[in-house]
Write an enzyme that holds these catalytic residues in place. Sequence first.
Site: not given
Ligand code: BG6
Length: 500
Positions: A150, A180, A242, A350
């Site tokens: 992404k 992911h 996500h 965030k």
């Molecule tokens: C990423 C975003 O895809 O996912 C980030 O670009 C975010 O901004 C991250 O912090 C969060 O992933 P995880 O696995 O830490 O929850």
Amino acid sequence: PVMDPADVVVFGGTGDLAMRKLLPALYLRDRDGQLADDTRIVAVSRSGLDDPGYRDKVDSELRRTAPRWAGPDACADDAQHHRFLDRLHHVTLDVADDDWSLLSELIGAPSPGRTRVLYLASAPQLFGRICVGSAAAGIVDDRTRVVLEKPLGTDLASAQAINDEVGSVFAEEQIYRIDHYLGKETVQNLLVLRFGNSLFEPLWNASQIDHVQITVAESIGVGNRADYYDGSGALRDMVQNHLLQLLCLVAMEPPAKIDGEGVRDEKLKVLQSLRPLDGPDVVRDTVRGQYAEGLVDGTAVPGYATELAESRAGTPRERERSSTETFVALRAEVANWRWAGVPFYLRTGKRLATHASEIVVQFKPVPHSIFPAFGEEIPANRLVLRLQPDEGVRLHMTAKQPGPGGIRPIPAPLDLSFARTFGDRLPDAYERLLMDVLRGNPTLFMRRDEIEAAWRWAEPILRTWEATDQRPRPYTAGSHGPASATALIERDGRAWHEDY
Ligand code: BG6
């Protein structure tokens, strides 16, 4: 099992994602013996490094960070460690140039019996160029797999343009689009929980479920990613991908089989069933926020505007006025027979109070209470799937308070902690996903039509925010987000689940 020998070519091989996620994941899979002896990892970047220089860079990075992702003795200076470093190669290449000879000399044409993977961990504007360049250099064929990171576009048209460019070289079955979140253990566990137990599915619908909440809260700020983030914002960065993927796994119908097309067909139907949010609905059902300075875990942190001002993005005036959201809350609906009338409240941001992600399925209350003294108070059942940290599943039940003083119903949880029950370290999402690419299993990757359906839903929200100049509401860093996010759900007589 040991994978077939492979050449994994990582474009953007010195970048943040490669260093922080991909190499550690490959390293750990190698330590478990999953990479064949002659598997090679070829990093491509403009850095000018040679093989020894790249190996040194990776070596020191692994040593520095390994205790964090794999425990204190993950990076022992042993034969396995050196075997991994020996797999690494580096090719200096500006993909905009025509001369790809260094790369093609190193890896040659694809050969049967060796899996070839191109991992595009570079800026998406380069995806098309990399695919076309690879074809021209003769290093790909119709069995080569290409992995796209992404962000895949910033709206529907740009996503389609990237998909077209990549699609001009690779067939859809060769393309692995990463989200992911689908590699996280607990996210996959959602599939097993739903379809490996007969208990939940009969209740999994509008007649028994009151509403669903999906929260992905982060305590980190944008840090040194402000340049990227300011052009994106939370809706594009987190919700379009996500959170919608999580929603799909909660809402989808059971596929006949857990395979690539079965799961993705069902997720696509959910995306296509989302009630469009447009015009006045956007104003009513979405909340944007942006963090202001505050305290996170007792530490004073700056606001978003200050972080942005310290980065290189934009002119000072643009930075001051940045209307990028770092928080989104919204009320979505899946307009189909199973879910009609059940709100899905989504929220991510965030610099929130804590780092925690969870899915909450709130059941309806009992239809009639036989405990008149406490009638109004019997809490409804609630299933909480905790994605991170402390992965697990908790079912909030009602039990009798022990003691002789009459029958008093009280809330009591049934708790499944993965760490306590299964013990082992949970693999990182990238470990799972990279092995799926080597195996050729696309189930946990996004198909073109899914990505585009997600943009089709998200884009009118972005457009309306812009057209109505709906600027993000400030919220204090370390809080649960802007007050209007609380109002969004309380308006429906409900509340966010905050006891994480
Ligand atoms: C990423 C975003 O895809 O996912 C980030 O670009 C975010 O901004 C991250 O912090 C969060 O992933 P995880 O696995 O830490 O929850």
